[in-house]
Motif scaffolding. Structure first.
Motif, PDB file in Angstrom:
ATOM      1  N   THR A   1      15.817   5.456 -62.377  1.00 11.87           N
ATOM      2  CA  THR A   1      15.284   6.112 -63.908  1.00 11.87           C
ATOM      3  C   THR A   1      13.654   5.609 -63.716  1.00 11.87           C
ATOM      4  O   THR A   1      13.030   6.350 -64.234  1.00 11.87           O
ATOM      5  N   GLU A   2      13.444   4.270 -63.573  1.00 11.19           N
ATOM      6  CA  GLU A   2      12.046   3.724 -63.649  1.00 11.19           C
ATOM      7  C   GLU A   2      11.155   4.710 -62.751  1.00 11.19           C
ATOM      8  O   GLU A   2      10.018   4.773 -63.059  1.00 11.19           O
ATOM      9  N   ALA A   3      11.510   4.777 -61.426  1.00  7.52           N
ATOM     10  CA  ALA A   3      10.568   5.509 -60.734  1.00  7.52           C
ATOM     11  C   ALA A   3      10.449   6.898 -61.069  1.00  7.52           C
ATOM     12  O   ALA A   3       9.395   7.546 -60.906  1.00  7.52           O
ATOM     13  N   VAL A   4      11.392   7.627 -61.760  1.00  3.24           N
ATOM     14  CA  VAL A   4      11.258   8.972 -62.239  1.00  3.24           C
ATOM     15  C   VAL A   4      10.589   9.115 -63.275  1.00  3.24           C
ATOM     16  O   VAL A   4       9.563   9.734 -63.288  1.00  3.24           O
ATOM     17  N   LEU A   5      10.710   7.976 -64.298  1.00  7.22           N
ATOM     18  CA  LEU A   5       9.627   8.130 -65.472  1.00  7.22           C
ATOM     19  C   LEU A   5       8.277   7.754 -65.035  1.00  7.22           C
ATOM     20  O   LEU A   5       7.395   8.322 -65.510  1.00  7.22           O
ATOM     21  N   ALA A   6       8.078   7.001 -64.091  1.00  2.23           N
ATOM     22  CA  ALA A   6       6.863   6.694 -63.577  1.00  2.23           C
ATOM     23  C   ALA A   6       5.928   8.016 -62.931  1.00  2.23           C
ATOM     24  O   ALA A   6       4.993   7.937 -63.290  1.00  2.23           O
ATOM     25  N   GLU A   7       6.834   8.755 -62.288  1.00  2.00           N
ATOM     26  CA  GLU A   7       6.534   9.895 -61.740  1.00  2.00           C
ATOM     27  C   GLU A   7       5.957  10.972 -62.708  1.00  2.00           C
ATOM     28  O   GLU A   7       4.971  11.437 -62.831  1.00  2.00           O
ATOM     29  N   LEU A   8       6.877  11.204 -63.707  1.00  2.00           N
ATOM     30  CA  LEU A   8       6.732  11.934 -64.865  1.00  2.00           C
ATOM     31  C   LEU A   8       5.401  11.789 -65.802  1.00  2.00           C
ATOM     32  O   LEU A   8       4.708  12.589 -66.077  1.00  2.00           O
ATOM     33  N   ALA A   9       5.101  10.275 -65.871  1.00  2.00           N
ATOM     34  CA  ALA A   9       3.947   9.958 -66.338  1.00  2.00           C
ATOM     35  C   ALA A   9       2.653  10.379 -65.797  1.00  2.00           C
ATOM     36  O   ALA A   9       1.331  10.466 -66.256  1.00  2.00           O
ATOM     37  N   LEU A  10       2.673  10.814 -64.382  1.00  2.00           N
ATOM     38  CA  LEU A  10       1.491  10.971 -63.724  1.00  2.00           C
ATOM     39  C   LEU A  10       1.334  12.655 -63.757  1.00  2.00           C
ATOM     40  O   LEU A  10       0.325  13.420 -63.334  1.00  2.00           O
ATOM     41  N   MET A  11       2.252  13.421 -64.138  1.00  2.00           N
ATOM     42  CA  MET A  11       2.555  14.975 -63.996  1.00  2.00           C
ATOM     43  C   MET A  11       1.489  15.451 -65.019  1.00  2.00           C
ATOM     44  O   MET A  11       1.318  15.051 -66.277  1.00  2.00           O
ATOM     45  N   ARG A  12       0.951  16.689 -64.848  1.00  2.00           N
ATOM     46  CA  ARG A  12       0.246  17.400 -65.852  1.00  2.00           C
ATOM     47  C   ARG A  12       0.735  18.683 -65.865  1.00  2.00           C
ATOM     48  O   ARG A  12       1.072  19.400 -65.066  1.00  2.00           O
ATOM     49  N   GLY A  13       0.367  19.420 -67.189  1.00  2.00           N
ATOM     50  CA  GLY A  13       0.619  20.855 -67.228  1.00  2.00           C
ATOM     51  C   GLY A  13       2.153  20.821 -67.373  1.00  2.00           C
ATOM     52  O   GLY A  13       2.819  20.045 -67.775  1.00  2.00           O
ATOM     53  N   GLU A  14       2.713  22.201 -67.144  1.00  2.00           N
ATOM     54  CA  GLU A  14       4.040  22.356 -67.052  1.00  2.00           C
ATOM     55  C   GLU A  14       4.755  21.503 -66.262  1.00  2.00           C
ATOM     56  O   GLU A  14       4.371  21.447 -64.847  1.00  2.00           O
ATOM     57  N   LYS A  15       5.957  20.764 -66.398  1.00  4.06           N
ATOM     58  CA  LYS A  15       6.630  19.757 -65.763  1.00  4.06           C
ATOM     59  C   LYS A  15       7.750  20.604 -65.310  1.00  4.06           C
ATOM     60  O   LYS A  15       8.621  20.794 -66.047  1.00  4.06           O
ATOM     61  N   VAL A  16       7.895  20.609 -63.705  1.00  5.08           N
ATOM     62  CA  VAL A  16       9.015  21.086 -63.197  1.00  5.08           C
ATOM     63  C   VAL A  16       9.622  20.156 -62.316  1.00  5.08           C
ATOM     64  O   VAL A  16       9.061  19.536 -61.655  1.00  5.08           O
ATOM     65  N   VAL A  17      10.998  20.144 -62.706  1.00  2.36           N
ATOM     66  CA  VAL A  17      11.864  18.968 -61.890  1.00  2.36           C
ATOM     67  C   VAL A  17      12.800  19.854 -61.012  1.00  2.36           C
ATOM     68  O   VAL A  17      13.672  20.382 -61.539  1.00  2.36           O
ATOM     69  N   VAL A  18      12.784  19.401 -59.740  1.00  7.06           N
ATOM     70  CA  VAL A  18      14.035  19.800 -58.999  1.00  7.06           C
ATOM     71  C   VAL A  18      14.752  18.700 -58.391  1.00  7.06           C
ATOM     72  O   VAL A  18      14.150  17.897 -57.596  1.00  7.06           O
ATOM     73  N   CYS A  19      15.943  18.787 -58.582  1.00  3.21           N
ATOM     74  CA  CYS A  19      16.795  17.559 -58.309  1.00  3.21           C
ATOM     75  C   CYS A  19      18.009  17.996 -57.268  1.00  3.21           C
ATOM     76  O   CYS A  19      18.529  19.261 -57.493  1.00  3.21           O
ATOM     77  N   HIS A  20      17.999  17.387 -56.210  1.00  4.24           N
ATOM     78  CA  HIS A  20      19.391  17.544 -55.310  1.00  4.24           C
ATOM     79  C   HIS A  20      20.378  16.338 -55.392  1.00  4.24           C
ATOM     80  O   HIS A  20      20.084  15.177 -55.507  1.00  4.24           O
ATOM     81  N   SER A  21      21.822  16.837 -55.429  1.00  3.35           N
ATOM     82  CA  SER A  21      22.641  15.756 -55.362  1.00  3.35           C
ATOM     83  C   SER A  21      22.690  14.803 -56.238  1.00  3.35           C
ATOM     84  O   SER A  21      22.582  14.908 -57.588  1.00  3.35           O
ATOM     85  N   LEU A  22      22.641  13.410 -56.106  1.00  5.02           N
ATOM     86  CA  LEU A  22      22.664  12.301 -56.939  1.00  5.02           C
ATOM     87  C   LEU A  22      21.655  12.198 -57.661  1.00  5.02           C
ATOM     88  O   LEU A  22      21.685  12.044 -58.884  1.00  5.02           O
ATOM     89  N   ALA A  23      20.284  12.916 -57.483  1.00  6.59           N
ATOM     90  CA  ALA A  23      19.109  13.005 -58.332  1.00  6.59           C
ATOM     91  C   ALA A  23      19.683  13.941 -59.570  1.00  6.59           C
ATOM     92  O   ALA A  23      19.058  13.559 -60.661  1.00  6.59           O
ATOM     93  N   SER A  24      20.317  14.797 -59.255  1.00  9.35           N
ATOM     94  CA  SER A  24      21.058  15.691 -60.748  1.00  9.35           C
ATOM     95  C   SER A  24      21.638  14.714 -61.757  1.00  9.35           C
ATOM     96  O   SER A  24      21.130  14.898 -62.825  1.00  9.35           O
ATOM     97  N   THR A  25      22.301  13.917 -61.133  1.00  9.09           N
ATOM     98  CA  THR A  25      23.199  13.071 -62.300  1.00  9.09           C
ATOM     99  C   THR A  25      22.070  11.873 -62.651  1.00  9.09           C
ATOM    100  O   THR A  25      22.312  11.470 -63.762  1.00  9.09           O
ATOM    101  N   ALA A  26      21.284  11.519 -61.918  1.00  9.50           N
ATOM    102  CA  ALA A  26      20.201  10.776 -62.315  1.00  9.50           C
ATOM    103  C   ALA A  26      19.364  11.240 -63.471  1.00  9.50           C
ATOM    104  O   ALA A  26      19.048  10.661 -64.469  1.00  9.50           O
ATOM    105  N   TRP A  27      19.202  12.359 -63.247  1.00 11.18           N
ATOM    106  CA  TRP A  27      18.326  13.222 -64.189  1.00 11.18           C
ATOM    107  C   TRP A  27      19.122  13.349 -65.617  1.00 11.18           C
ATOM    108  O   TRP A  27      18.461  13.253 -66.518  1.00 11.18           O
ATOM    109  N   LEU A  28      20.499  13.365 -65.717  1.00  9.11           N
ATOM    110  CA  LEU A  28      21.178  13.514 -66.674  1.00  9.11           C
ATOM    111  C   LEU A  28      20.948  12.172 -67.595  1.00  9.11           C
ATOM    112  O   LEU A  28      20.759  12.174 -68.865  1.00  9.11           O
ATOM    113  N   HIS A  29      20.917  11.082 -66.878  1.00  6.73           N
ATOM    114  CA  HIS A  29      20.667   9.720 -67.496  1.00  6.73           C
ATOM    115  C   HIS A  29      19.331   9.777 -68.130  1.00  6.73           C
ATOM    116  O   HIS A  29      18.895   9.112 -69.068  1.00  6.73           O
TER     117      HIS A  29
END
Length: 192
Positions: free
Chosen positions: A53-81
């Motif tokens: 979660t910490e790593a994902v939030l850090a990456e999101l903070a770097l993104m600009r414009g429309e933010k598009v997230v593509v999750c596979h497998s366990l990342a999908s449930t991580a995204w729910l959290h």
């Protein structure tokens, strides 16, 4: 100035191998001039929800414009959290092959179990999320369309006979994943 950026998130035991559809997707998006974040999430063999979660939030903070997230497998449930902690942190989200309830019996991923979340109240993205899943995923024998698609209000694409939609299932290049990234009206289809 970037008008959109992409965050590609892998699953457990995944070290972003060349040839995997997510690896190819990152290369194809970059070749098209898109801004792409494709991080190696911490300790992929024994992942920690807090660390991911910490790593994902850090990456999101770097993104600009429309933010598009593509999750596979366990990342999908991580995204729910992540969505529970930071609702609608992305504009568009694609969940691919999330693990089902029985998979969380595996102690390595038990901490990612979304059973305690109210899926019906989660705001995964500003737009309706997309779920792509197979009808024979060994890691979601309960059926992802039922377990996640309906409760989350996702647009669902069932990819017949695609297993876990992984490299082992023949999902190296997956043209429809790229097509969806570039145009959310595109549907996810088999790569054959």
């Amino acid at each position: 100035m970037w008008t959109r950026s992409f965050l590609i998130l892998h699953g457990v035991e995944n070290r972003r191998p060349a040839g995997h559809w997510q690896h190819d997707l990152a290369l194809d998006l970059r070749a098209a001039g898109e801004q792409v974040f494709y991080p190696q999430l911490p300790d992929p063999d024994r992942p920690s929800l807090a660390a991911w979660t910490e790593a994902v939030l850090a990456e999101l903070a770097l993104m600009r414009g429309e933010k598009v997230v593509v999750c596979h497998s366990l990342a999908s449930t991580a995204w729910l959290h992540v969505a529970a902690a930071a609702p609608a942190a992305a504009d568009r989200v694609l969940l691919v092959s999330p693990p089902g309830p029985a998979a969380f019996d595996w102690d390595a991923i038990a901490g990612f179990d979304p059973a305690g979340l109210d899926l019906g109240s989660l705001k995964l993205a500003a737009e309706t999320p997309r779920l792509a899943c197979s009808d024979d995923d060994p890691y979601c024998v309960e059926g992802a369309a039922d377990v996640y698609g309906r409760p989350l209000g996702c647009d669902v694409d069932i990819v017949p006979g695609a297993g876990h939609i992984s490299l082992d299932d023949g999902y190296g290049p997956w043209p429809s994943a790229l097509a969806w990234c570039l145009d959310p009206a595109e549907r996810l289809a088999p790569n054959r």
